[in-house]
Structure formats: C-alpha cells, structure tokens
Design an enzyme around this catalytic site. Structure first.
Site, mmCIF file in Angstrom:
data_model
loop_
_atom_site.group_PDB
_atom_site.id
_atom_site.type_symbol
_atom_site.label_atom_id
_atom_site.label_comp_id
_atom_site.label_asym_id
_atom_site.label_seq_id
_atom_site.Cartn_x
_atom_site.Cartn_y
_atom_site.Cartn_z
ATOM 1 N N ASN A 1 42.169 67.340 70.319
ATOM 2 C CA ASN A 1 41.417 67.102 69.232
ATOM 3 C C ASN A 1 42.288 65.736 68.462
ATOM 4 O O ASN A 1 43.381 66.016 68.810
ATOM 5 C CB ASN A 1 41.291 68.188 68.257
ATOM 6 C CG ASN A 1 40.578 67.853 66.999
ATOM 7 O OD1 ASN A 1 39.570 67.196 66.868
ATOM 8 N ND2 ASN A 1 41.103 68.296 65.844
ATOM 9 N N HIS B 1 43.303 64.835 64.525
ATOM 10 C CA HIS B 1 43.160 65.157 63.477
ATOM 11 C C HIS B 1 43.986 63.924 62.397
ATOM 12 O O HIS B 1 45.007 63.619 62.717
ATOM 13 C CB HIS B 1 43.804 66.346 63.164
ATOM 14 C CG HIS B 1 43.735 66.865 61.538
ATOM 15 N ND1 HIS B 1 42.814 67.414 61.085
ATOM 16 C CD2 HIS B 1 44.575 66.921 60.539
ATOM 17 C CE1 HIS B 1 42.868 67.730 60.080
ATOM 18 N NE2 HIS B 1 44.158 67.452 59.552
ATOM 19 N N ASP C 1 43.890 75.549 70.188
ATOM 20 C CA ASP C 1 44.070 76.706 70.297
ATOM 21 C C ASP C 1 42.895 77.303 69.400
ATOM 22 O O ASP C 1 42.056 76.860 68.730
ATOM 23 C CB ASP C 1 45.156 77.079 70.277
ATOM 24 C CG ASP C 1 45.675 77.194 68.765
ATOM 25 O OD1 ASP C 1 45.062 76.811 67.958
ATOM 26 O OD2 ASP C 1 47.101 77.238 68.448
#
Lengths: 214, 214
Positions: free
Chosen positions: A107, A109, A141
């Site tokens: 991901n 961010h 996670d």
C-alpha cells in the site's frame, strides 16, 4: 520467463494506477493482470480499460459485511494468479483472513508512517503543524497502516499549503515510490527481515531502493 | 537594546548547548544567562563554565518529587529573567505548573514528531523500520513531545544504521535546527497561531525559517 503479475485494487481516480500502467506495465517490468475497484465508476476502471487491462468493478452488495465482501474480492484476485497485490488508493480496511490468503500486498500512504495513519493524512499533518511530510510504501498487515515499511519519501510542508495542495505534491512522491517498489519486487530485489525491508543491489551494483531521494 | 536572554536546561553531554554557545551566544545573537542541569557531573555544566556562562548543577534531593523539584528549578530559572527556555537534552517531563509559569520553552527531539515520541527515538525508528527520520524543534506543552512544531529536518535511515549511528547523524540536524529556531525567536521572527508556527521574513526578505533544507 513468466512475467511478474500484479493485481491492483483501487477506489479512486486511479493516478497511482496510471503511474504503474505507464512506468511498469507498458515498459514490460511487470504485467498488470487485474484492476479491481469497489466503486462502479472509479477512474481506475476507465484507465485500466483504456490500457487494455482487465478491469472489474465489484461494489459491495447492499448490507454485505466487510468479510463477506472481501471473500468475493479474494475470489476474483486469486483467479488472476498475481504475484503481488497493490493497493492504489483502495479505501477499505482488509480483513485479516483476506491478508492471510493473498500474495504480498503493498500500500502507499500519504504520510511518513507511523505519523498520521488512517484517513486524510495530509489534513492531519497540517492540523498537527508538521513541517515535513511525505509518503510511505508498506507491506499490508492486519492493522490500519501498520505494516513494515518498504520505502519513504519526504517533502516540506509549505506555509501556504492546504490539505489538497499538500496531497497533490505528495502524490508525485507516491507515484515514484510505488513504481520503484513494484520494480524492486518484480526483479526479486526486496529483502524482508521482519520489519526491516531493504532493496538489494542489482547485477550492475545499482540499488533499486533509493530511499535517499528526499 | 537589551539582548535576548536564554536559559538552557540540560541533562547530558551538552552538544546542543555547545552549538548554542558557538553559534548564538558568542556571535551575540542572544545571551545564554543560565545553564542548569539536573545532573551534577553533566558535560553541559563543564561546557558552560568553559564559556564563562553561569552554570548551576541542581540534582533532585533524595525522595523529592517531580513537582517539588521543578519548583526549585523554576526559582533558579526565574531569577535569570530569561526570554526563552531551551531544553537541550533535558530528560525530565516538566510539570504543567512549571510550563505555565515560564517564558516559552522549546525542545529538540530526535525524530519527526508525532512519530517516535519519548525515550530512545532513534532506536524506535529503527525498530519500526522507518526509512526517513530526523529531528523536531517544538514548543513544550504539558505532554510528552506533543507541543506545536517549530521546525523539522529529515534524513534517510541507512541500512547499516545502529541507534547510535542514526542518533549521531540526527544530532547534526538538531544543532542546526536549534540554532535557527533560537535565532528566529531572538530576532522576533516567530509567528505562532495555535499549532501553526511560521518564521517571518526579516528586513532583507530572507526567511530564518528554512525548514526546506532536507
């Protein structure tokens, strides 16, 4: 040699996806084999179709819970047999069962984690009065923006910044960091030791992992 | 014009104090009128004496609580009539009563706050797997490293970093950031709007507040 396969989950406009299409997919570094969006009209779906990439809009059914919905998502993603799943502006927290049964998920961010996790990170940074922010590419996670860091890039917060202007500048960093991370994964250059993730040198002695470009 | 007066609280070796002595006190930007340490043999005490600055070792009495101890500290600091109190490696949390009765207090912390507050910030950053860290100069409020940010500077965390090597590199940033912040306060260039702190331009159109040097 079979090319490295990416599945991309996206909710929004798809600018991170576009960076992957332009700098990873078309140059042949990895194949984007699936773009899935939880929003019917997401810009990401249009961008994928324009690029000739399989695009699946898969909105949750009315009343469908997070876990059940992600079982359907998992079914579609697993059919695509991807080596890596990339969250490119995917706005839903993934159930731990989903994370457990997937290939590695990364991901990006819009903050220097662990600062400003969750929604509206650029607005959080401005409200805090941060003078430096940036972006983080990380393994996903079960937590919200808590996974091991793959790379980070920093930029100054300017006195005249609004949440939008700051986020727009961070997006440029996100594109570069995401392309670099995916390239490193596709070329087998990512070494993961618990929370310590490093990019190995390639055959020419270059590091893909230039976190130093701040 | 009366020169701007600084009181410095320090617990350790005093390298941040030394930067202030060399780059603020001796150049005449501000007068360090007091160095107080909670440790009898702190390096900061020796550095102050060498520079001819009033140095007060004031260790807590056996069994003396945090509030009572800081009443004694407040007494000594108030006698020095300082315009600004600088925490230069001062390792005690200040009681809110102390903060309330003092002139502005600033601290320098070895991380990009709000990431890694509290003790051993460089070790925290390494354990998290952060790729970028740095330092933060901030106003002190009642919390632990929670006050409004004055400036931040960033650096890359290197694959070979230990907590010590990372902290040593951060210390160079701390010295520069602290000198810059104190200089800005002494020249009346700090504008504080709640958590939004900016450096004003000086008469020559220069900003003291170059947070952009990352």
């Amino acid at each position: 040699m079979t090319k490295y396969r990416l599945a991309v989950l996206a909710s929004g406009e798809g600018t991170n996806l576009q960076a992957l299409i332009d700098e990873v997919h078309f140059p042949g570094i990895a194949n984007i084999v699936l773009v899935l969006s939880d929003k019917e009209g997401a810009g990401a779906i249009g961008r994928a179709r324009t690029a000739g990439i399989t695009a699946v809009p898969l909105p949750p059914l009315p009343g469908e819970g997070r876990k059940l919905y992600h079982q359907r998502v998992a079914g579609v993603v697993q059919q695509a047999s991807s080596d890596l799943v990339v969250l490119a502006g995917y706005m839903r927290l993934l159930p731990s069962e989903f994370v457990a049964q997937m290939p590695p998920i990364i991901n990006v961010h819009p903050s220097l984690l662990p600062a400003f996790p969750g929604l509206d990170a650029p607005a959080q940074a401005l409200a805090y009065g941060a003078k430096i922010s940036g972006c983080t590419v990380h393994l996903v996670d079960q937590g919200m923006d808590t996974g091991p860091v793959i790379s980070q890039r920093a930029l100054p917060v300017l006195p005249e910044d609004t949440p939008d202007s700051l986020h727009n500048r961070i997006k440029f960093l996100e594109h570069a960091a995401l392309v670099q991370a995916v390239t490193a994964f596709a070329s087998g250059q990512v070494e993961i030791h618990y929370r310590n993730i490093q990019f190995k040198e390639d055959n020419h002695g270059n590091k893909t992992g230039v976190n130093q470009r701040i």
